[in-house]
Design an enzyme around this catalytic site. Sequence first.
Site, PDB file in Angstrom:
ATOM      1  N   PRO A   1       0.786  -1.227   0.000  1.00  0.00           N
ATOM      2  CA  PRO A   1       0.000   0.000   0.000  1.00  0.00           C
ATOM      3  C   PRO A   1       0.823   1.284   0.000  1.00  0.00           C
ATOM      4  CG  PRO A   1      -0.112  -1.092   2.141  1.00  0.00           C
ATOM      5  CD  PRO A   1       0.541  -2.053   1.188  1.00  0.00           C
ATOM      6  N   ASN A   2       0.304   2.232  -0.746  1.00  0.00           N
ATOM      7  CA  ASN A   2       0.848   3.598  -0.862  1.00  0.00           C
ATOM      8  C   ASN A   2       2.139   3.691  -1.668  1.00  0.00           C
ATOM      9  OD1 ASN A   2      -1.230   4.864   0.724  1.00  0.00           O
ATOM     10  ND2 ASN A   2      -0.314   3.866   2.496  1.00  0.00           N
TER      11      ASN A   2
ATOM     12  N   ARG B   1       5.260  11.004  -2.304  1.00  0.00           N
ATOM     13  CA  ARG B   1       4.987  10.609  -0.921  1.00  0.00           C
ATOM     14  C   ARG B   1       6.225  10.802  -0.041  1.00  0.00           C
ATOM     15  NH1 ARG B   1       4.756   4.392   1.243  1.00  0.00           N
ATOM     16  NH2 ARG B   1       4.064   4.917   3.337  1.00  0.00           N
TER      17      ARG B   1
ATOM     18  N   TYR C   1      11.404   8.708   1.525  1.00  0.00           N
ATOM     19  CA  TYR C   1      11.469   7.704   0.451  1.00  0.00           C
ATOM     20  C   TYR C   1      12.196   8.178  -0.804  1.00  0.00           C
ATOM     21  CZ  TYR C   1       8.057   5.502   3.459  1.00  0.00           C
ATOM     22  OH  TYR C   1       7.440   4.939   4.543  1.00  0.00           O
TER      23      TYR C   1
ATOM     24  N   ASN D   1       7.642  -5.802  -1.033  1.00  0.00           N
ATOM     25  CA  ASN D   1       7.680  -4.694  -0.086  1.00  0.00           C
ATOM     26  C   ASN D   1       6.265  -4.589   0.480  1.00  0.00           C
ATOM     27  OD1 ASN D   1       7.741  -2.374   1.391  1.00  0.00           O
ATOM     28  ND2 ASN D   1       8.769  -1.123  -0.155  1.00  0.00           N
TER      29      ASN D   1
ATOM     30  N   ALA E   1       3.174  -0.765   4.805  1.00  0.00           N
ATOM     31  CA  ALA E   1       2.643  -0.697   6.176  1.00  0.00           C
ATOM     32  C   ALA E   1       2.182  -2.063   6.687  1.00  0.00           C
ATOM     33  CB  ALA E   1       1.490   0.303   6.231  1.00  0.00           C
TER      34      ALA E   1
ATOM     35  N   GLU F   1      12.028  -9.923   1.493  1.00  0.00           N
ATOM     36  CA  GLU F   1      11.337  -8.704   1.957  1.00  0.00           C
ATOM     37  C   GLU F   1      12.234  -7.497   1.714  1.00  0.00           C
ATOM     38  OE1 GLU F   1      10.516  -8.911   6.156  1.00  0.00           O
ATOM     39  OE2 GLU F   1       9.970  -6.799   6.272  1.00  0.00           O
TER      40      GLU F   1
ATOM     41  N   HIS G   1      12.595  -3.045   1.798  1.00  0.00           N
ATOM     42  CA  HIS G   1      12.088  -1.732   2.202  1.00  0.00           C
ATOM     43  C   HIS G   1      13.008  -0.657   1.670  1.00  0.00           C
ATOM     44  CE1 HIS G   1       9.227  -3.564   4.904  1.00  0.00           C
ATOM     45  NE2 HIS G   1      10.194  -4.375   5.285  1.00  0.00           N
TER      46      HIS G   1
ATOM     47  N   ARG H   1      13.606   4.079  12.198  1.00  0.00           N
ATOM     48  CA  ARG H   1      12.424   4.944  12.186  1.00  0.00           C
ATOM     49  C   ARG H   1      11.591   4.753  13.471  1.00  0.00           C
ATOM     50  NH1 ARG H   1       9.464   4.561   6.611  1.00  0.00           N
ATOM     51  NH2 ARG H   1       8.449   6.404   7.531  1.00  0.00           N
TER      52      ARG H   1
HETATM   53  C1  DQA Z   1       8.287   0.818   3.731  1.00  0.00           C
HETATM   54  C2  DQA Z   1       8.420   1.024   5.247  1.00  0.00           C
HETATM   55  C3  DQA Z   1       7.081   0.885   5.940  1.00  0.00           C
HETATM   56  O1  DQA Z   1       7.220   1.101   7.338  1.00  0.00           O
HETATM   57  C4  DQA Z   1       6.090   1.907   5.407  1.00  0.00           C
HETATM   58  O2  DQA Z   1       4.829   1.719   5.991  1.00  0.00           O
HETATM   59  C5  DQA Z   1       6.002   1.901   3.922  1.00  0.00           C
HETATM   60  C6  DQA Z   1       7.221   1.735   3.134  1.00  0.00           C
HETATM   61  C7  DQA Z   1       9.605   1.102   2.984  1.00  0.00           C
HETATM   62  O3  DQA Z   1       9.723   0.663   1.841  1.00  0.00           O
HETATM   63  O4  DQA Z   1      10.490   1.768   3.518  1.00  0.00           O
HETATM   64  O5  DQA Z   1       4.939   2.127   3.351  1.00  0.00           O
HETATM   65  O6  DQA Z   1       7.948  -0.531   3.500  1.00  0.00           O
END
Ligand code: DQA
Length: 146
Positions: free
Chosen positions: A10-11, A18, A23, A75, A78, A99, A101, A108
């Site tokens: 998501p997002n 964003r 990011y 990825n 959240a 996985e 990120h 964080r």
């Molecule tokens: C994320 C890290 C997560 O905590 C966050 O909610 C994201 C992006 C990252 O790629 O750094 O949406 O997965």
Amino acid sequence: MAKILVIHGPNLNLLGTREPDVYGKVTIGEINSDLKKAAKSRGVEIEIKQSNHEGEIVDLIGKAPADKTGAILINPAAYTHTSVAIRDAIAASRVPAVEVHLSNIYAREEFRHTSLIAPVAKGQVSGFGKTSYLLGLEAAIELIKK
Ligand code: DQA
């Protein structure tokens, strides 16, 4: 050779605009095009999906074994920190998952320090922006070669 399924959670469709301080300015389109280039140069087939919906991600993972997917690069965004359903889907599928990120989740907020996905993943790459995905792809390629 089996293919690699890339899942953006998501997002991540909003990358570029964003929280650029966290990011960066990289867009999902740029990440995807670099992943496709890297996969092509390694002779590996990849399929890329993005979803803002937990159940849809569960379905994608559930379909992976029948779809001749050899590894999943994910990825979970959240959902990393909340989703027992995605964790269980990975465990049930028995498809090895990497996985990734963009940000270093351990540097964080405290709620990001826990990944429910990490214990069922083969490994995790966190904190290198777009490079996290490219390093994760390398790991996924190694996994499908096994
Ligand atoms: C994320 C890290 C997560 O905590 C966050 O909610 C994201 C992006 C990252 O790629 O750094 O949406 O997965």
